[in-house]
Design a protein around this motif. Structure first.
Motif, PDB file in Angstrom:
ATOM      1  N   PHE A  45      -2.795 -62.754  83.562  1.00 21.39           N
ATOM      2  CA  PHE A  45      -3.874 -62.060  84.273  1.00 21.39           C
ATOM      3  C   PHE A  45      -4.061 -60.721  83.580  1.00 21.39           C
ATOM      4  O   PHE A  45      -3.285 -59.796  83.781  1.00 21.39           O
ATOM      5  CB  PHE A  45      -3.489 -61.890  85.741  1.00 21.39           C
ATOM      6  CG  PHE A  45      -4.542 -61.299  86.635  1.00 21.39           C
ATOM      7  CD1 PHE A  45      -5.889 -61.350  86.335  1.00 21.39           C
ATOM      8  CD2 PHE A  45      -4.163 -60.710  87.832  1.00 21.39           C
ATOM      9  CE1 PHE A  45      -6.840 -60.817  87.191  1.00 21.39           C
ATOM     10  CE2 PHE A  45      -5.089 -60.174  88.710  1.00 21.39           C
ATOM     11  CZ  PHE A  45      -6.437 -60.231  88.381  1.00 21.39           C
ATOM     12  N   GLY A  46      -5.054 -60.647  82.710  1.00 17.93           N
ATOM     13  CA  GLY A  46      -5.272 -59.457  81.899  1.00 17.93           C
ATOM     14  C   GLY A  46      -5.819 -58.288  82.697  1.00 17.93           C
ATOM     15  O   GLY A  46      -6.251 -58.448  83.845  1.00 17.93           O
ATOM     16  N   PRO A  47      -5.820 -57.109  82.089  1.00 18.73           N
ATOM     17  CA  PRO A  47      -6.305 -55.899  82.752  1.00 18.73           C
ATOM     18  C   PRO A  47      -7.770 -56.035  83.168  1.00 18.73           C
ATOM     19  O   PRO A  47      -8.544 -56.765  82.548  1.00 18.73           O
ATOM     20  CB  PRO A  47      -6.153 -54.808  81.692  1.00 18.73           C
ATOM     21  CG  PRO A  47      -5.302 -55.375  80.627  1.00 18.73           C
ATOM     22  CD  PRO A  47      -5.377 -56.860  80.724  1.00 18.73           C
ATOM     23  N   ILE A  48      -8.123 -55.312  84.211  1.00 18.92           N
ATOM     24  CA  ILE A  48      -9.507 -55.238  84.691  1.00 18.92           C
ATOM     25  C   ILE A  48      -9.986 -53.824  84.397  1.00 18.92           C
ATOM     26  O   ILE A  48      -9.287 -52.851  84.722  1.00 18.92           O
ATOM     27  CB  ILE A  48      -9.585 -55.525  86.202  1.00 18.92           C
ATOM     28  CG1 ILE A  48      -8.974 -56.898  86.527  1.00 18.92           C
ATOM     29  CG2 ILE A  48     -11.037 -55.456  86.682  1.00 18.92           C
ATOM     30  CD1 ILE A  48      -8.802 -57.163  88.010  1.00 18.92           C
ATOM     31  N   ALA A  83      -7.834 -65.716  85.591  1.00 17.51           N
ATOM     32  CA  ALA A  83      -6.421 -65.752  85.218  1.00 17.51           C
ATOM     33  C   ALA A  83      -6.063 -67.217  85.024  1.00 17.51           C
ATOM     34  O   ALA A  83      -6.761 -68.104  85.503  1.00 17.51           O
ATOM     35  CB  ALA A  83      -5.552 -65.127  86.315  1.00 17.51           C
ATOM     36  N   THR A  90      -6.460 -53.075  93.817  1.00 15.11           N
ATOM     37  CA  THR A  90      -5.396 -53.928  93.292  1.00 15.11           C
ATOM     38  C   THR A  90      -5.689 -55.366  93.695  1.00 15.11           C
ATOM     39  O   THR A  90      -5.843 -55.668  94.878  1.00 15.11           O
ATOM     40  CB  THR A  90      -4.015 -53.506  93.823  1.00 15.11           C
ATOM     41  OG1 THR A  90      -3.773 -52.152  93.435  1.00 15.11           O
ATOM     42  CG2 THR A  90      -2.917 -54.397  93.247  1.00 15.11           C
ATOM     43  N   GLN A 122      -4.408 -59.373  93.331  1.00 14.25           N
ATOM     44  CA  GLN A 122      -3.234 -60.186  93.051  1.00 14.25           C
ATOM     45  C   GLN A 122      -3.659 -61.607  92.689  1.00 14.25           C
ATOM     46  O   GLN A 122      -4.487 -62.210  93.366  1.00 14.25           O
ATOM     47  CB  GLN A 122      -2.303 -60.234  94.261  1.00 14.25           C
ATOM     48  CG  GLN A 122      -1.021 -60.999  93.981  1.00 14.25           C
ATOM     49  CD  GLN A 122      -0.038 -60.877  95.124  1.00 14.25           C
ATOM     50  OE1 GLN A 122      -0.129 -61.590  96.112  1.00 14.25           O
ATOM     51  NE2 GLN A 122       0.888 -59.935  94.983  1.00 14.25           N
ATOM     52  N   VAL A 175       0.998 -61.877  90.101  1.00 11.98           N
ATOM     53  CA  VAL A 175       0.726 -60.803  89.139  1.00 11.98           C
ATOM     54  C   VAL A 175      -0.379 -59.920  89.712  1.00 11.98           C
ATOM     55  O   VAL A 175      -1.429 -60.424  90.125  1.00 11.98           O
ATOM     56  CB  VAL A 175       0.289 -61.374  87.768  1.00 11.98           C
ATOM     57  CG1 VAL A 175      -0.067 -60.239  86.804  1.00 11.98           C
ATOM     58  CG2 VAL A 175       1.373 -62.267  87.193  1.00 11.98           C
ATOM     59  N   ASP A 176      -0.140 -58.603  89.749  1.00 15.66           N
ATOM     60  CA  ASP A 176      -1.138 -57.644  90.229  1.00 15.66           C
ATOM     61  C   ASP A 176      -1.799 -56.945  89.054  1.00 15.66           C
ATOM     62  O   ASP A 176      -1.136 -56.638  88.060  1.00 15.66           O
ATOM     63  CB  ASP A 176      -0.482 -56.569  91.104  1.00 15.66           C
ATOM     64  CG  ASP A 176      -0.020 -57.081  92.449  1.00 15.66           C
ATOM     65  OD1 ASP A 176      -0.339 -58.239  92.794  1.00 15.66           O
ATOM     66  OD2 ASP A 176       0.653 -56.322  93.160  1.00 15.66           O
ATOM     67  N   GLN A 177      -3.091 -56.685  89.202  1.00 14.82           N
ATOM     68  CA  GLN A 177      -3.821 -55.820  88.269  1.00 14.82           C
ATOM     69  C   GLN A 177      -4.568 -54.786  89.110  1.00 14.82           C
ATOM     70  O   GLN A 177      -5.201 -55.146  90.110  1.00 14.82           O
ATOM     71  CB  GLN A 177      -4.818 -56.610  87.413  1.00 14.82           C
ATOM     72  CG  GLN A 177      -4.177 -57.490  86.354  1.00 14.82           C
ATOM     73  CD  GLN A 177      -3.488 -56.689  85.257  1.00 14.82           C
ATOM     74  OE1 GLN A 177      -3.639 -55.484  85.133  1.00 14.82           O
ATOM     75  NE2 GLN A 177      -2.717 -57.388  84.450  1.00 14.82           N
ATOM     76  N   SER A 178      -4.482 -53.523  88.691  1.00 10.35           N
ATOM     77  CA  SER A 178      -5.161 -52.442  89.403  1.00 10.35           C
ATOM     78  C   SER A 178      -6.163 -51.773  88.488  1.00 10.35           C
ATOM     79  O   SER A 178      -5.963 -51.721  87.256  1.00 10.35           O
ATOM     80  CB  SER A 178      -4.148 -51.397  89.883  1.00 10.35           C
ATOM     81  OG  SER A 178      -3.255 -51.964  90.810  1.00 10.35           O
ATOM     82  N   PHE A 179      -7.242 -51.278  89.090  1.00 10.83           N
ATOM     83  CA  PHE A 179      -8.236 -50.524  88.339  1.00 10.83           C
ATOM     84  C   PHE A 179      -8.832 -49.479  89.269  1.00 10.83           C
ATOM     85  O   PHE A 179      -8.681 -49.556  90.489  1.00 10.83           O
ATOM     86  CB  PHE A 179      -9.312 -51.428  87.729  1.00 10.83           C
ATOM     87  CG  PHE A 179     -10.144 -52.176  88.740  1.00 10.83           C
ATOM     88  CD1 PHE A 179     -11.361 -51.648  89.172  1.00 10.83           C
ATOM     89  CD2 PHE A 179      -9.723 -53.392  89.257  1.00 10.83           C
ATOM     90  CE1 PHE A 179     -12.124 -52.323  90.103  1.00 10.83           C
ATOM     91  CE2 PHE A 179     -10.490 -54.075  90.187  1.00 10.83           C
ATOM     92  CZ  PHE A 179     -11.700 -53.539  90.616  1.00 10.83           C
TER      93      PHE A 179
END
Length: 88
Positions: free
Chosen positions: A10-13, A27, A61, A63, A78-82
């Motif tokens: 799950f790549g960055p946002i 993802a 965030t 998930q 997996v979490d990604q935050s922006f």
């Protein structure tokens, strides 16, 4: 029977400005099973399916998770935050 292990990619946002139209995220699970998404910060962003909608300024965030099945154990989420910034 032993279940296989799987991981989520799950790549960055990228950061967004409040007022940006809803957008799609993606993802993949190494098992090939479908990944599901949820917002961990519903006061900043919501997620429906794979579409993110921004609702306030702050840190969003998201998930990604995969619960597994008879053949595959659940993947570690997996979490990604922006950052959601105020528009001009």
């Amino acid at each position: 029977m032993t279940q296989g292990s799987q991981t989520i990619t799950f790549g960055p946002i990228s950061n967004h400005t409040l007022g940006t139209p809803p957008f799609t995220i993606s993802a993949t699970a190494s098992s090939g099973l479908a990944v599901t998404f949820s917002s961990r910060t519903a006061h900043v962003c919501t997620v429906s399916g794979s579409t993110v909608t921004l609702v306030a300024v702050g840190t969003c965030t998201v998930q990604a998770s995969q619960r597994g099945n008879a053949d595959w154990a659940a993947a570690r989420p997996v979490d990604q935050s922006f950052t959601v910034t105020q528009g001009s």
